[in-house]
Design an enzyme around this catalytic site. Structure first.
Site, PDB file in Angstrom:
ATOM      1  CD  GLN A 169       4.646   0.669  -8.558  1.00 36.17           C
ATOM      2  OE1 GLN A 169       3.962   1.238  -7.709  1.00 36.17           O
ATOM      3  NE2 GLN A 169       4.687  -0.637  -8.697  1.00 36.17           N
ATOM      4  CB  SER A 197       0.329  -1.572  -3.501  1.00 35.62           C
ATOM      5  OG  SER A 197       0.050  -2.125  -4.754  1.00 35.62           O
ATOM      6  CB  SER A 242       8.878  -1.788  -8.693  1.00 39.63           C
ATOM      7  OG  SER A 242       8.228  -0.802  -9.434  1.00 39.63           O
ATOM      8  CD  GLU A 301       1.798  -1.506 -13.558  1.00 44.48           C
ATOM      9  OE1 GLU A 301       2.633  -1.956 -12.792  1.00 44.48           O
ATOM     10  OE2 GLU A 301       0.753  -0.932 -13.170  1.00 44.48           O
ATOM     11  CB  SER A 356      -4.372 -10.266  -9.192  1.00 46.46           C
ATOM     12  OG  SER A 356      -5.783 -10.176  -9.249  1.00 46.46           O
ATOM     13  CG  ASN A 357      -2.977 -13.429 -14.236  1.00 44.81           C
ATOM     14  OD1 ASN A 357      -2.440 -12.320 -14.301  1.00 44.81           O
ATOM     15  ND2 ASN A 357      -2.497 -14.502 -14.832  1.00 44.81           N
ATOM     16  CD  GLU A 358      -6.545 -14.438  -9.114  1.00 45.98           C
ATOM     17  OE1 GLU A 358      -5.801 -13.440  -9.004  1.00 45.98           O
ATOM     18  OE2 GLU A 358      -6.105 -15.613  -9.133  1.00 45.98           O
TER      19      GLU A 358
END
Lengths: 340, 381, 340, 381
Positions: B126, B129, B161, B243, B364-366
């Site tokens: 993929q 980013s 990745s 995802e 991200s968890n944020e």
């Protein structure tokens, strides 16, 4: 009662910070890792030149006769740069033990000598490959062994700038220095681990702050988002409330009682926790960059992990605090109490 | 509510177990991100899976899959992790691109790309980013300029990745001059095309884990665009849902890890901190809770529900439980925590390091907490 | 394998939620607290009318013969309104025990009867003041005592809508119902405590969400700040990963083995933790309002605290999970495994 | 660095201890926020303190204080908490308004207000918050209209500590028409003035803890304005610094609580969760760390340093440690946690409830973390 550092202490620590900061840079870490080495002879020579290895030795042995507090400030500066060289292990722990046991030993006279130290609680020996001698614990005695008297088996570790070894040796061939003060060695090791951890923690926060000011997402610096701010603020709180404990522990180490030992163990616990927390917050704030080898935050995470495991587990240190808490007077008038 | 398996499901489990026992390599393969040899060994394993029709178990049969429902998928995963079978080098295809292609691709695109994806002949990376577009994916700068029947791709992708060794990549590209969410298309490109340069990126454990990709006038046919021109953002959001959500993180992996942690505790509790037993129990409970949550979600999806923003709660939960689990293991190891394991030993250190990526990647968890607050709870943006 | 509720279950729970939501409102809480009462006879009559007290009783005893899962959904709805009446204790735990021990007892025939229950692990008895009878544990037996056979000493508690009593009684004067299944009672109590806690937790989050959308500071709703969002998102995550455990525990309670018991204890632990976390987050988001008696978040905090302490401490429940973990097979194929 | 007390400091400790042993009431007073009688009992205690010259120990002698340095203050506080002496109803005067008056007040204002404040003859409430101005204090709407030599005050203050029974209050008022940080003045008003209505507010433990104050054309002389007209925000920020910082939260209270927790543990450990011992040790370490931090800060201030945004780290630390300590106590109490204590028993439940206010009042912890991030670490606003 005066809980401030002297001007001399601040200046001496500043000298160390400048030396380390000038020579132990990100570029330098990368070069060392590429060259697969964890020891820079040039920097070690500068460390020796500046007298840092003599700091804790008695003046009678040619040392500076300074205190663990002075050394802890240097150790903190070493943590801030993830210093690879064994300044703490050799000059902070091993050399003073050797000087106490064998003040006239030739190694004590050489300020550049590197002495490794192997307490029974550590399964491996750090920096044994560059040591001029190793102090081994057995039955409470300290044995001095020389490089040609041991077999070193490298033990692979996570910290790329730290070398560990399993040591095979024969007490019959080693020099028995007699019963040694291994508790003092552990106390020093714990305090200096805590001091290094403070430095590691602050560097992790500082790296993240610099990145968060710069890195833009959604049209503004990520450091302007509350989530990022609060991660780093929480890490800084942990540092602020570990630091005075470390300083007090270093200042009181000579007290040699259960009160001092509890404070030393307290310092080791909270400073390494602060380093772990700060390093993880820093990785998180760096995002994918923080997870890459290129960005150096991982060095601080790994060193914190190493410092948390050696010279007594966290459970051991918590038990020392518990012993003080459950067997001695507590309360607001006991903060600076001593053994009666 | 029926919390036990049907005889058919039990038979299916037995079938999976028997096949895996007969086929899983006796020795672990080298990691697929570490070397070309490791990558190709995993490609060969994908072919072995395909030979038993175990490659794309949740894909419809028409696309080379087995057409399993989600409960069967969970059973398959349980047995797969239980057997210690190799990691799936084909993960991006199985869980991200495959489903997206099925939903948004033309018949010709499906015919061209799905079969070799299913067999492992073509392994996908993929390429979301970019250096300036991480959490803020609408900040993508890579461009796709239309030139007749082709696109000309330029830009710099990062944190891709599998990209070090994979055959193909899919990523977002924008029409030159377009901004933010508009004008983006999802485009496939071969990683050996002229103009593509890829540099491996080392992770903090020192191993290669991603690559960055530089695209310099890379030409691909317009056929390689998924969905309509400018529809990339929409499709990408659907993919991001896959995802984050149910599919990527199978509960079995955490249950295997929690069982290994319990074994570690049993072996070392005499010399470890007694207070850690509570953490060992907690790790088990976390893995159980995650499995139950996924079983519940799977049942709801089978009953016709759609997965929504609660996928973000999964992301937060598994990433945090993974860190807790591995930190507990390191605490049990005490003075040996910093040492790499003996050959064949469980590498808790590497698992710990890997777990630290959990709160960062795949949103991200944020960002996930923002999504939960805004889309589940209805708080203002 | 099917982890979904039936339409009937959803509808029945919805009926309960509507009844509770209509009658157990903030105004009503305030009125009850002003009148210093924790029991509303009118609501109890409605609860009885709707058949909620008959739910777990066997059809042979005039009950509905439904399952603990059906009852857990009602308990969750009760938690959402911090229901004061002893529906869970009486109809969920005590009445089924009485029906099992003495199916022909007159009290079993009265759907409006309130039965309190006093396991040995609880130092006090909830709702004893409104009970028509109390089931007391002694030496594994259950004794039925009537109001005129006991002395009640009120035990002041933090929850203004829950009444606790220390009970003095004389086994010689009470009706010995023989050995009772106190483990089943504890399992039911733990599952229903967990279900109530889920309701409490969700209400605490919902109250905070409503407030955060409305309350403005610095020119925008406080719910638009990341710090507020992330507090509430974290609480919601805890709820989402407690809920399936509670549902599975309720569905598997009849299994009566160590696997089911571990899941029940797991449910009790994580659901009460989620309620504590959600209530504290809600208080924090409400700011000073959350710390005032007027705003009702405190009711949810207090009830969560009460549910965490009775019917087995957290250590007891953790030990049950540990026993399952350390003595039975674990791994991904064991999620729905049963005792062989 | 000298971490032991001088002979003078030891003698001072002995003096404090002896005086407190002779004067501290044998039975706890009723809470000052609960009833008028409790309030007046505490006022009488303030007079007793004053009689021994122990009222305002850190104030300069010229204002009715004892002129102690901060180390002496810490010793005094240690002995005060150790003796279980009554809470200070005069807290707003000692720590907030007194220092602010000394810094910003005119000589006439100091002469008028400080002596009765020091003696407890006049007890002060604070009146910062309003229904729409909590964290965002610049949102204050209450007005002070100038009318000759007087101000006419109107508005609605809330969460005013001590206001149910106190004599005077100080608060922020704005010039009609002014906005945000501008045009605000800090003004004193008697709580029995015509036009003042105060309603007690109950806390979540059911006890009165604050009041709201309605001001309806309340007339006060312009003399009651502290500092220049429109300088209120500036002065208030200085006061908030005092409130957050070193002075309000003495380490001794947490050390007393941690010692009580250790006693509770020793008494109940045979029937409590063994894993809680780690929390008991942690609570002790937290209290110690807080004390050491305050001793360090006191030494730095004596050496001439100024307190800065690190006061915000104190706020976060003490509020979080207080909750942890009390939660640990409740966990040790297990099934008895929900029960109010027997008469004379330690009320852990009330302490727990009180601790939940810690992260909210005196600037919420969210605001404090913003301050740390922006002013200590230099992150952008």
């Amino acid at each position: 009662m005066d809980f401030t550092l002297s001007d001399e202490q601040v200046m001496f620590a500043q000298t160390a910070a400048t030396l380390f900061g000038d020579t132990c840079t990100p570029d330098h870490w990368h070069r060392m890792m590429e060259q697969d080495t964890a020891f820079d002879a040039g920097r070690w020579a500068q460390i020796v030149e500046n007298g840092f290895t003599l700091l804790l030795l008695p003046e009678s042995a040619g040392g500076l006769g300074l205190t663990e507090l002075d050394f802890a400030l240097i150790a903190q500066a070493a943590g801030y740069v993830a210093l690879p060289e064994p300044l703490v292990e050799s000059a902070g722990i091993a050399a003073p033990m050797l000087a106490a046991l064998a003040p006239d030993h030739a190694l004590s006279a050489d300020p550049a000598a590197i002495i490794a130290i192997a307490p029974a609680c550590n399964p491996v020996v750090a920096h044994a490959d560059v040591a001029d001698a190793i102090l081994m614990e057995q039955d409470g005695h300290a044995f001095l062994v020389l490089p040609d008297q041991v077999t070193l088996m490298p033990a692979a570790t996570i910290d790329p700038l730290r070398r560990l070894f399993r040591v095979t040796w024969d007490p019959a061939r080693a020099e028995d220095l007699g019963p040694a003060d291994w508790t003092l060695a552990l106390d020093r090791a714990a305090v200096f681990a805590a001091a290094q951890a403070l430095g590691l923690a602050q560097r992790a926060v500082d790296l993240a702050v610099a990145y968060a000011k710069d890195r833009q997402q959604f049209g503004k610096p990520i450091g302007s988002y509350q989530a990022v701010k609060h991660h780093l603020a929480s890490a800084q709180v942990a540092i602020e409330f570990a630091r005075p404990v470390v300083i007090a522990a270093a200042a009181q180490i000579g007290q040699r009682d259960i009160f001092a030992q509890a404070r030393i163990s307290h310092a080791r616990l909270v400073a390494t926790e602060a380093a772990d927390k700060a390093a993880r917050a820093s990785i998180q704030v760096h995002g994918a960059m923080g997870y890459s080898w290129e960005v150096d935050v991982h060095l601080f995470l790994k060193r914190a992990l190493a410092l948390s495991g050696s010279w007594g587990t966290s459970a051991f240190h918590r038990a020392r605090v518990g012993t003080r808490l459950f067997t001695r007077p507590t309360g607001p008038d006991q903060t600076f109490a001593r053994e009666a | 509510m029926q919390l036990s398996y049907t005889p058919e499901q039990q038979a299916f489990r037995a079938e999976v177990r028997a096949w895996l026992e007969a086929h899983v390599p006796a020795h672990p393969l080298e990691h697929y991100d570490a070397t070309r040899a490791g990558f190709e060994a995993h490609r060969a394993w994908e072919a072995t899976l395909k030979s038993g029709d175990w490659g794309m178990v949740t894909w419809p049969k028409e696309y080379g899959g087995r057409g399993l429902d989600l409960i069967q998928w969970l059973i398959f995963e349980e047995e797969y992790y239980r057997a210690g079978a190799p990691g799936r080098v084909n993960q991006n295809g199985i869980f991200l691109l495959g489903p997206t292609l099925m939903e948004f691709g033309s018949d010709d695109q499906k015919a061209r790309f799905l079969p070799p994806m299913a067999s492992g002949e073509e392994i996908w990376a993929q390429a979301w980013s970019e250096p300036q577009a991480g959490s803020d994916l609408a900040g993508v700068r890579a461009t796709a300029r239309r030139d007749g029947d082709e696109y000309v791709l330029n830009g710099h992708k990062i944190w891709s990745s599998r990209a070090a060794f994979a055959d193909w990549a899919f990523g977002l590209f924008r029409e030159p001059g377009s901004e933010r969410h508009k004008g983006m298309s999802l485009i496939f490109f071969p990683l050996d095309a002229p103009g593509v340069t890829r540099n491996p990126i080392r992770k903090i454990n020192g191993h290669v884990g991603f690559a960055e990709i530089f695209l310099d006038d890379v030409r691909v046919p317009a056929f390689n665009r998924l969905g309509d021109e400018g529809e990339g953002w929409h499709i990408c959001m659907a993919t991001a849902g896959f995802e984050r959500g149910l599919m990527l993180r199978s509960p079995a992996r955490y249950q295997v890890a929690a069982a290994a942690l319990a074994d570690l505790w049993q072996a070392r509790k005499d010399r470890a901190d007694p207070a850690l037993e509570a953490d060992v129990v907690r790790a088990f409970m976390n893995a159980e809770a995650y499995a139950l949550n996924i079983y519940q979600t799977a049942s709801r999806l089978i009953a016709g529900a759609k997965i929504g923003p609660e996928a973000s709660t999964n992301k937060i939960f598994w990433s945090e439980m993974d860190i807790h689990l591995n930190q507990t293991a390191l605490a049990i190891l005490g003075p040996e925590a910093e040492l790499l394991p003996e050959p064949g030993g469980h590498d808790w250190l590497d698992d710990f390091i890997f777990s630290l990526a959990g709160p960062i990647y795949a949103g991200s968890n944020e960002i996930q907490r923002n999504i939960i607050a805004e889309r589940m709870l209805g708080l203002p943006r």
